[in-house]
Design a protein around this motif. Sequence first.
Motif, PDB file in Angstrom:
ATOM      1  N   ASP A 219       0.818  -1.221   0.000  1.00 31.75           N
ATOM      2  CA  ASP A 219       0.000   0.000   0.000  1.00 31.75           C
ATOM      3  C   ASP A 219       0.850   1.269   0.000  1.00 31.75           C
ATOM      4  O   ASP A 219       0.345   2.358  -0.254  1.00 31.75           O
ATOM      5  CB  ASP A 219      -0.921   0.021   1.225  1.00 31.75           C
ATOM      6  CG  ASP A 219      -1.955  -1.093   1.182  1.00 31.75           C
ATOM      7  OD1 ASP A 219      -2.381  -1.461   0.075  1.00 31.75           O
ATOM      8  OD2 ASP A 219      -2.325  -1.597   2.271  1.00 31.75           O
TER       9      ASP A 219
ATOM     10  N   LYS B 176       2.786   3.512  -5.346  1.00 30.83           N
ATOM     11  CA  LYS B 176       1.866   3.820  -6.441  1.00 30.83           C
ATOM     12  C   LYS B 176       2.636   3.704  -7.750  1.00 30.83           C
ATOM     13  O   LYS B 176       3.637   4.384  -7.916  1.00 30.83           O
ATOM     14  CB  LYS B 176       1.303   5.238  -6.291  1.00 30.83           C
ATOM     15  CG  LYS B 176       0.334   5.376  -5.134  1.00 30.83           C
ATOM     16  CD  LYS B 176      -0.243   6.777  -5.081  1.00 30.83           C
ATOM     17  CE  LYS B 176      -1.178   6.930  -3.888  1.00 30.83           C
ATOM     18  NZ  LYS B 176      -1.758   8.272  -3.818  1.00 30.83           N
ATOM     19  N   PRO B 177       2.211   2.855  -8.675  1.00 29.62           N
ATOM     20  CA  PRO B 177       1.093   1.930  -8.525  1.00 29.62           C
ATOM     21  C   PRO B 177       1.404   0.836  -7.499  1.00 29.62           C
ATOM     22  O   PRO B 177       2.574   0.512  -7.271  1.00 29.62           O
ATOM     23  CB  PRO B 177       0.934   1.347  -9.929  1.00 29.62           C
ATOM     24  CG  PRO B 177       2.287   1.482 -10.547  1.00 29.62           C
ATOM     25  CD  PRO B 177       2.886   2.727  -9.976  1.00 29.62           C
ATOM     26  N   LYS B 178       0.370   0.273  -6.923  1.00 26.34           N
ATOM     27  CA  LYS B 178       0.525  -0.736  -5.870  1.00 26.34           C
ATOM     28  C   LYS B 178       0.981  -2.067  -6.465  1.00 26.34           C
ATOM     29  O   LYS B 178       0.320  -2.615  -7.349  1.00 26.34           O
ATOM     30  CB  LYS B 178      -0.812  -0.908  -5.141  1.00 26.34           C
ATOM     31  CG  LYS B 178      -0.798  -1.937  -4.043  1.00 26.34           C
ATOM     32  CD  LYS B 178      -2.164  -2.027  -3.378  1.00 26.34           C
ATOM     33  CE  LYS B 178      -2.211  -3.150  -2.351  1.00 26.34           C
ATOM     34  NZ  LYS B 178      -3.537  -3.231  -1.693  1.00 26.34           N
TER      35      LYS B 178
END
Length: 197
Positions: free
Chosen positions: A113, A116-118
């Motif tokens: 988490d 980004k992106p995960k």
Amino acid sequence: YIAYWQNHSQKSRITLIDQDVLKVDFSALYKDLTPKGASSKLRLVGNLPYHISSPIIFAALAQKEYFADMHFLLQKEFVARMGAAVNESNYGRLSLMCQYHSKVSMLDVISADSFKPKPKVDSQIVSLVPHKEDHWGPHDPDHFAKLVQQAFSQRRKTLGKSLKDMLSPSQFKESGIDPKRRPQTLSVAEFLCLSRL
């Protein structure tokens, strides 16, 4: 990213090297970046691409004499393999060679988490502090690496079978190591014993 750092490196203390990390000569880098007479060594830090983590780590460890320490962000499962103990399911050549070259410390886990992106996996920070040159006593490092590679290339086989071209039955007997054992049951010290013979 390279263009960005090229524009900003002139205003800072950043030395930008636009080169394949697997081809970097760290000895030359050490000479260029270390003031004459200084005893300090390089510190290597990186968020490594998962698909080439092993080659990068092995390349750095092959030139470990130039580093005070190394800190990497890697896939959590990969770090677990680096720090795995003898007889654990994920103990293998990577574990053994990392622990042969350095003290391995598994540090903070970074959740997927946080990115980004995960990504699909969690990451973890690992610290490698290279052992001193005489840490394991007298031995031939190249022969040791070949022996370990040969043993783990056929990890389902017993040592007596996978190393039959490198060690005789009498040498196994002299070592006190049962040739019916498999490579994942041997410590660094036991592989060194076989290598010296």
